[in-house]
Every structure is written in C-alpha cells, then in structure tokens.
Write a protein that holds these residues in place. Structure first.
Motif, PDB file in Angstrom:
ATOM      1  N   LEU A 155       0.822  -1.209   0.000  1.00  0.00           N
ATOM      2  CA  LEU A 155       0.000   0.000   0.000  1.00  0.00           C
ATOM      3  C   LEU A 155       0.852   1.254   0.000  1.00  0.00           C
ATOM      4  N   SER A 156       1.917   1.241   0.786  1.00  0.00           N
ATOM      5  CA  SER A 156       2.794   2.407   0.847  1.00  0.00           C
ATOM      6  C   SER A 156       3.418   2.701  -0.509  1.00  0.00           C
ATOM      7  N   ALA A 157       3.687   1.632  -1.270  1.00  0.00           N
ATOM      8  CA  ALA A 157       4.277   1.811  -2.599  1.00  0.00           C
ATOM      9  C   ALA A 157       3.239   2.244  -3.628  1.00  0.00           C
ATOM     10  N   THR A 160      -0.803   7.057  -3.989  1.00  0.00           N
ATOM     11  CA  THR A 160      -0.283   8.362  -4.428  1.00  0.00           C
ATOM     12  C   THR A 160      -0.886   9.503  -3.622  1.00  0.00           C
ATOM     13  N   THR A 161      -1.991   9.226  -2.948  1.00  0.00           N
ATOM     14  CA  THR A 161      -2.583  10.173  -2.009  1.00  0.00           C
ATOM     15  C   THR A 161      -2.751   9.458  -0.679  1.00  0.00           C
ATOM     16  N   ARG A 162      -3.093  10.194   0.347  1.00  0.00           N
ATOM     17  CA  ARG A 162      -3.193   9.615   1.684  1.00  0.00           C
ATOM     18  C   ARG A 162      -4.368   8.624   1.749  1.00  0.00           C
ATOM     19  N   GLN A 163      -4.051   7.368   2.040  1.00  0.00           N
ATOM     20  CA  GLN A 163      -5.052   6.302   2.086  1.00  0.00           C
ATOM     21  C   GLN A 163      -5.393   5.967   3.532  1.00  0.00           C
ATOM     22  N   ARG A 164      -6.679   6.015   3.860  1.00  0.00           N
ATOM     23  CA  ARG A 164      -7.120   5.644   5.210  1.00  0.00           C
ATOM     24  C   ARG A 164      -7.164   4.131   5.347  1.00  0.00           C
ATOM     25  N   VAL A 165      -6.664   3.631   6.479  1.00  0.00           N
ATOM     26  CA  VAL A 165      -6.616   2.195   6.710  1.00  0.00           C
ATOM     27  C   VAL A 165      -7.090   1.881   8.126  1.00  0.00           C
ATOM     28  N   LEU A 166      -7.578   0.652   8.281  1.00  0.00           N
ATOM     29  CA  LEU A 166      -7.869   0.062   9.582  1.00  0.00           C
ATOM     30  C   LEU A 166      -6.966  -1.152   9.736  1.00  0.00           C
ATOM     31  N   VAL A 167      -6.523  -1.430  10.945  1.00  0.00           N
ATOM     32  CA  VAL A 167      -5.753  -2.636  11.216  1.00  0.00           C
ATOM     33  C   VAL A 167      -6.692  -3.677  11.809  1.00  0.00           C
ATOM     34  N   ARG A 168      -6.712  -4.869  11.205  1.00  0.00           N
ATOM     35  CA  ARG A 168      -7.563  -5.935  11.728  1.00  0.00           C
ATOM     36  C   ARG A 168      -6.841  -6.665  12.854  1.00  0.00           C
ATOM     37  N   ASP A 200       1.813  -4.645  17.137  1.00  0.00           N
ATOM     38  CA  ASP A 200       2.549  -3.406  17.423  1.00  0.00           C
ATOM     39  C   ASP A 200       3.370  -2.975  16.216  1.00  0.00           C
ATOM     40  N   GLU A 201       4.008  -3.935  15.561  1.00  0.00           N
ATOM     41  CA  GLU A 201       4.820  -3.608  14.389  1.00  0.00           C
ATOM     42  C   GLU A 201       3.961  -3.074  13.255  1.00  0.00           C
ATOM     43  N   ALA A 202       2.768  -3.657  13.078  1.00  0.00           N
ATOM     44  CA  ALA A 202       1.869  -3.172  12.027  1.00  0.00           C
ATOM     45  C   ALA A 202       1.483  -1.718  12.284  1.00  0.00           C
ATOM     46  N   VAL A 203       1.130  -1.384  13.497  1.00  0.00           N
ATOM     47  CA  VAL A 203       0.755  -0.010  13.839  1.00  0.00           C
ATOM     48  C   VAL A 203       1.933   0.936  13.599  1.00  0.00           C
ATOM     49  N   GLU A 204       3.114   0.534  14.063  1.00  0.00           N
ATOM     50  CA  GLU A 204       4.291   1.402  13.906  1.00  0.00           C
ATOM     51  C   GLU A 204       4.617   1.633  12.434  1.00  0.00           C
ATOM     52  N   ARG A 205       4.537   0.590  11.618  1.00  0.00           N
ATOM     53  CA  ARG A 205       4.856   0.736  10.189  1.00  0.00           C
ATOM     54  C   ARG A 205       3.894   1.699   9.500  1.00  0.00           C
ATOM     55  N   LEU A 207       2.124   4.121  10.902  1.00  0.00           N
ATOM     56  CA  LEU A 207       2.323   5.478  11.403  1.00  0.00           C
ATOM     57  C   LEU A 207       3.570   6.132  10.812  1.00  0.00           C
ATOM     58  N   ARG A 208       4.520   5.335  10.360  1.00  0.00           N
ATOM     59  CA  ARG A 208       5.731   5.885   9.750  1.00  0.00           C
ATOM     60  C   ARG A 208       5.515   6.268   8.285  1.00  0.00           C
ATOM     61  N   ARG A 209       4.426   5.787   7.682  1.00  0.00           N
ATOM     62  CA  ARG A 209       4.173   6.088   6.270  1.00  0.00           C
ATOM     63  C   ARG A 209       3.342   7.357   6.144  1.00  0.00           C
ATOM     64  N   SER A 210       3.850   8.314   5.421  1.00  0.00           N
ATOM     65  CA  SER A 210       3.133   9.587   5.279  1.00  0.00           C
ATOM     66  C   SER A 210       1.911   9.463   4.382  1.00  0.00           C
ATOM     67  N   ASN A 211       1.881   8.433   3.519  1.00  0.00           N
ATOM     68  CA  ASN A 211       0.734   8.276   2.611  1.00  0.00           C
ATOM     69  C   ASN A 211      -0.300   7.285   3.134  1.00  0.00           C
ATOM     70  N   LEU A 212      -0.131   6.809   4.369  1.00  0.00           N
ATOM     71  CA  LEU A 212      -1.112   5.943   5.009  1.00  0.00           C
ATOM     72  C   LEU A 212      -1.609   6.605   6.285  1.00  0.00           C
ATOM     73  N   GLU A 213      -2.906   6.566   6.496  1.00  0.00           N
ATOM     74  CA  GLU A 213      -3.502   7.170   7.689  1.00  0.00           C
ATOM     75  C   GLU A 213      -4.240   6.089   8.482  1.00  0.00           C
ATOM     76  N   LEU A 214      -3.724   5.773   9.652  1.00  0.00           N
ATOM     77  CA  LEU A 214      -4.366   4.789  10.516  1.00  0.00           C
ATOM     78  C   LEU A 214      -5.517   5.465  11.255  1.00  0.00           C
ATOM     79  N   VAL A 215      -6.752   5.054  10.924  1.00  0.00           N
ATOM     80  CA  VAL A 215      -7.923   5.698  11.523  1.00  0.00           C
ATOM     81  C   VAL A 215      -8.567   4.863  12.609  1.00  0.00           C
ATOM     82  N   GLY A 216      -8.239   3.565  12.683  1.00  0.00           N
ATOM     83  CA  GLY A 216      -8.874   2.753  13.705  1.00  0.00           C
ATOM     84  C   GLY A 216      -8.545   1.287  13.582  1.00  0.00           C
ATOM     85  N   PHE A 217      -9.298   0.485  14.343  1.00  0.00           N
ATOM     86  CA  PHE A 217      -9.117  -0.964  14.370  1.00  0.00           C
ATOM     87  C   PHE A 217     -10.376  -1.668  13.862  1.00  0.00           C
TER      88      PHE A 217
END
Length: 470
Positions: A155-157, A160-168, A200-205, A207-217
């Motif tokens: 997804l990070s690759a 091209t715009t900020r993509q909202r994601v949820l972590v399952r 934890d690693e999924a959340v950290e990865r 949050l480090r991507r500027s084109n991914l926005e973690l909005v929830g679980f």
C-alpha cells in the motif's frame, strides 16, 4: 384434483405453516394454497424462470437495512457484500444509507457498477493481491483493512494520495462456532493477535508512512452469533488497545469496526432473543436456518454496545470512537428463497425416502461445507393430508449432495412439484459453482406483485465460452 378444490371451505381453515423467523415478512398462501412472496406465487416463478432459481424479496432487504439504521443511528452500518454481491443489492443497501464492504476486485467492480460512492466502500481480505490493492487505491475506496505486514509495504508503494486504513486485530474471543467461521480467535489466518508484537509492528509501520492514515481498528468474531455480550467484550478489549496506541504513539484512533456475524433470524423484540453464555457452546453453522434457531436481537445488541463503550472509554479515559457494524447475512439471508422441481421420489425399504430435485451442492454447498440445516416446504399447493419424513437430495454425482435431512413433506408428493427452501439469500449465489458443468441459477427479485431478473441463468453456452483449447 386437490382437497381444496373438493372442499373449498378448507381454504379459510388452512394454517400458515410458514415460520416467520425464516421466511420474508411478505409471505403468505393465496386462495389456491400456493406460497406467495412479494405478491408473486413461487410456482409461477418456477414456471417462468425454471428451476433451480434464487428468489429475493427486495422489500425484505430494505426493511432489514432500515432496522439496523434505527437501532444504531450513530453507527456506520456496512453491508458485508460477500453474503450476496450483485448490483441490485448493492444499489438497494446504499439507497437505504449503508456503506459496502468488498473482498475482491470482482466485488469492487460490482459495487462501482451499481453506482456506490467509492468513499463508502471498505476493502477486506487476508490475501489481497497487489493488483487488487492498486485498483482499490486508484478507485479511491474509503478504507482498506490491513491484514498483513506485506500489505502495508504494498500500500505504501501504491498510494499516491493519503489512504485511510484500519488494522484488523484478533481479540482472542472464541464464540465456539464451526471451526470454519471462528474468526475472533488468536490462532487463525485473519489479522494480527491483539496485544502481540506483530500487531505493534503493524501499527508502527503504518504510522511511519506519510501516505497511510491509521484511523482505527477492525475485528470480526465469527458467524451466526446471537449473544450480544461477545461484542461487548470485544469493545472492552479493543478500546483498551486503542488507549495503548495513544499512550505509546500519541495517536487517537477514531474508528472501531466490530465486523458482523449476526445470526440471520434477527429479532426486534427483547423477549424473542435466545442467548447463549459467553463461555458456552454456540449453535454455530449447523443450526442456523430453521425455525426455532437462535437469533440476534439488534436492539439488545445496541444497548450492550452502548454500555460497553461507556464503560471502556471511562476506564481508559478515551474519547468515544465511531462504531461500525458489518451485517451481511442478517440483511439478505431471510430475503431469499430457493426453488427446486422434484425429479423423483424414491422409497427405500427399511431405509429413507429420497426426494431428488434439480439442484444441490452447486447452488447450496453450505450443507456439505458447514452441516447447515434448512426447512423445505411444498410451494405449489398447500398439503392437507398425511406427511412423510424425507431426505431432499441433490442431482449431483456425490453421496454427500444432500440439501435437507428428515424434513416433513406431503406423503403424496409427486415429480414436477415445486419445493421451496427459505432463508437462502446469503452465501448461496455467492458460493454457487458449476460442479458437473451445471450452470448457476438465476436471481429473481420480487416486489409488489412483480418479478424481474437480477442475474440470468448460466447456460451451457456460457460454460463452453471459456473453453479455448482441444
């Protein structure tokens, strides 16, 4: 000549015999003793469209969408498209204010072709390909549910715009259902175990991507759940994890998607709900589609979720997130009826009576997959005489091709008559296959006394069109 023709007075004395828990609300017998759904005689549909045929009551689908919106006015209701993803249903549910979740590029294409706003589409799946992710990003889907570390990299690759994601997350809640549908336990293919280093690693990865926005679980506990307390426990665990993300990363997550899995015969009266203890056995898939089966009460579910949110947020001093629910089966299952024509009736001396029909595991594999059980009713006349115990068998060359075991049917059942199987709107068309090179049935909608084709019957010509070599 039928008994009704000989004794017309019997018409007024006929019991309905149709269980309201598994049939569409607008189901009744007409003056000739035929079953009517949506104002259309099922026997007429069988004559016009052939058999096997899926019948879908449009008003039943819409009324169930409205019931969820009334029970959860502040939540986002997301239709789980895998239950039945065809253009008409996608259009109906979005017109009733629901969003749509999809699990493949094909389901996404159907939703988009129905005019669903991409912002209201959520992409699921534990094995999304790079092509599917690329398509979803290009289409501008509202959220993508991340299910692996590989997806984060892809997804990070691609974005091209900020993509909202949820972590399952897998919250570690076992509803004790069939192993194939227990999706809330830790050791299974979906998501990341809650509280694990992998999560934890999924959340950290992300949050480090500027084109991914973690909005929830996101979480999903399983299928055919009728005790709302499981969802209350899920909320308490998920809120605790959201609070931990705030503590570690300073990020407040605002969305909590609790998935679906609500038992199909959704009750709206508190006294109708049948609850199982959280630690006890569940009916599972094996007892999900017949009268008397356990059911979810959506109003009680709403109350349990509200109380759990209050308690969880107060305990962790966490702002109340927006909750989402993903009913699929609970929206469309009871709206569907499958029609079959009897091919033969065979009485085995000292054994069973087998009623063979012109369908089977190609249009309903749930019996073989999950041990699902169904009611079967004669649709072209109202039986008033003796009954027999019968096994309804499919036409396929498999001993396990059985649609229903030990059901009561008229003792004078004849080849050519029409049998109806209620509560078949979910995971029937979706799971249909072409075993024995038999084409998949059509989907026919009924409403206000009219029937129309939503999906046409698959023909031999359709099957042969895929053959390219000799």
């Amino acid at each position: 000549m039928t008994l009704l023709e000989i004794f017309p007075s019997l018409r007024s004395e006929m019991p309905s015999r149709l269980d309201s828990a598994v049939w569409p609300r607008d189901t009744r017998y007409d003056g000739e003793g035929r079953i009517m759904v949506g104002g259309v005689a099922l026997a007429d549909i069988a004559d016009e469209y052939g058999t096997a045929t899926y019948v879908l009551d449009e008003q039943e689908v819409r009324s169930r969408c409205r019931a969820y919106r009334r029970a959860f006015p502040e939540a986002e209701i997301i239709y789980a498209g895998k239950a039945l993803m065809i253009r008409a249903v996608a259009e109906w549910v979005t017109q009733e204010g629901l969003s749509v979740d999809v699990c493949s590029a094909g389901e996404l294409a159907i939703a988009l072709s129905a005019g669903v706003d991409p912002e209201r589409i959520i992409l699921h799946g534990n094995g999304k390909s790079s092509d599917e992710l690329r398509t979803a990003v290009r289409c501008g889907v509202g959220r993508i549910v991340v299910d692996s570390l590989t997806e984060i990299t892809l997804l990070s690759a691609l974005a091209t715009t900020r993509q909202r994601v949820l972590v399952r997350l897998s919250p570690g809640i076992d509803v004790h259902g069939h192993p194939a549908v227990r999706t809330g336990v830790t050791d299974q293919k979906f998501g990341f175990p809650l509280g694990s280093e992998l999560a934890d690693e999924a959340v950290e990865r992300i949050l480090r991507r500027s084109n991914l926005e973690l909005v929830g679980f996101h979480c999903h506990l399983g299928s055919q759940i009728y005790n709302p307390d499981f969802y209350g426990e899920a909320i308490r665990r998920m809120i605790g994890e959201m609070a931990r993300v705030r503590q570690i990363h300073g990020r407040i997550l605002t969305e909590l998607d609790l998935g679906g899995g609500h038992a199909v015969a959704t009750s709206t009266r508190p006294d109708e709900v049948r609850r199982q203890p959280c630690a006890g056995p569940s009916a599972g898939e094996a007892a999900a589609y017949r009268g008397g089966d356990a059911e979810m009460n959506v109003q009680e579910l709403a109350e349990v979720l509200d109380d759990a949110l209050d308690a969880g947020c107060a305990r962790h001093h966490f702002p109340r997130p927006r909750v989402a629910l993903e009913p699929g089966r609970a929206i469309v299952a009871r709206a569907g009826v499958t029609l079959y024509r009897v091919l033969s009736v065979k009485h085995i001396e000292g054994g069973h009576t087998y009623v063979t029909v012109d369908g089977g595991m190609s249009d309903n594999p749930r019996v073989a997959l999950y041990g699902a059980r169904y009611d079967v009713v004669l649709a072209n006349r109202h039986p008033c005489g003796p009954q027999m115990t019968a096994t309804v068998a499919g036409r396929h060359c498999e001993a396990g091709d059985v649609l229903a075991v030990d059901v009561q049917l008229p003792a004078d059942l004849r080849p050519g008559e029409i049998l109806a199987v209620p509560c078949t709107g979910a995971y029937h068309h979706s799971l249909a296959n072409t075993y024995n090179s038999i084409g998949r049935p059509p989907v026919v909608a009924v409403r206000d006394g009219r029937a129309r084709t939503l999906v046409r019957r698959e023909t031999v010509e359709d099957l042969m069109s895929r053959e390219v070599g000799v």
